[in-house]
Design a protein around this motif. Sequence first.
Motif, PDB file in Angstrom:
ATOM      1  N   LEU A  58     -11.084  -0.584  -6.047  1.00  0.00           N
ATOM      2  CA  LEU A  58     -10.866  -0.497  -4.591  1.00  0.00           C
ATOM      3  C   LEU A  58     -12.265   0.136  -3.946  1.00  0.00           C
ATOM      4  CD1 LEU A  58      -8.466  -0.578  -2.443  1.00  0.00           C
ATOM      5  CD2 LEU A  58      -8.606   1.740  -2.614  1.00  0.00           C
TER       6      LEU A  58
ATOM      7  N   TRP B  88      -6.791  -4.843   1.469  1.00  0.00           N
ATOM      8  CA  TRP B  88      -5.814  -5.099   0.602  1.00  0.00           C
ATOM      9  C   TRP B  88      -5.469  -6.575   0.444  1.00  0.00           C
ATOM     10  CZ3 TRP B  88      -3.737  -1.488  -2.594  1.00  0.00           C
ATOM     11  CH2 TRP B  88      -2.602  -1.503  -3.429  1.00  0.00           C
TER      12      TRP B  88
ATOM     13  N   VAL C 121       0.788  -1.278  -0.031  1.00  0.00           N
ATOM     14  CA  VAL C 121      -0.078   0.144  -0.106  1.00  0.00           C
ATOM     15  C   VAL C 121       0.982   1.281  -0.103  1.00  0.00           C
ATOM     16  CG1 VAL C 121      -1.649   1.282   1.398  1.00  0.00           C
ATOM     17  CG2 VAL C 121      -2.037  -0.998   1.165  1.00  0.00           C
TER      18      VAL C 121
END
Length: 205
Positions: free
Chosen positions: A135, A158, A87
């Motif tokens: 996302l 994630w 990330v």
Amino acid sequence: MPSSRTFESLDAREEIAELAARLIYDEGIRDYALAKRKAVKQLGLSPRTMLPTNEAIEEALARRAAEYQDEDDAERLGRMRRAAAEVMRWLEPWSTYLVGHVLEGTAGPLSVVDIDLYAESAKEVEIFLLNHPWLRFDVHTPRAGGAKEPETVFEFDWHGVPVSLRIWPLSSERNLKRSEHRARLPAVLALLEPPASLSPAEPAR
């Protein structure tokens, strides 16, 4: 010579710290103040009981993690740290830091990856996230506000790992205290065992 009341107060604080650490580790409570209040209530102590410091709870958390973490826990921690690194790489060139239990190695079964990001505005980060429709994320604005609270919090998964992305004003990065434990991407990569290559920038859809 310390009085018996002093020793009782110390014992109570130790009990609160141990129980608060267990609540944080086992139940995923992230607010130390809330964990302390719940511990006081469960122990049947007076609301006026002197509370332990956050540092005392962190020490209790470290002891609990060292005592109870097994291979599955270590594997989960590794996945969470790898997700954090992915990330953070994805969010370059913003300034990001890994903080919290995943960094400290005290993450429990319900912990999340806490990442602090410093930007000119939370809106620019939100636009970036919206430009990646694969996302799905939730947006939260802390009620209290002020310098001790992030401007906005984005929460998403994630690769199945829960992430809490906390957005802070860019100007506040200059006021970070050296005593506060945080890690930039290179330091997070150094925690990975083995330090293999990361997954693609975008998680599987």
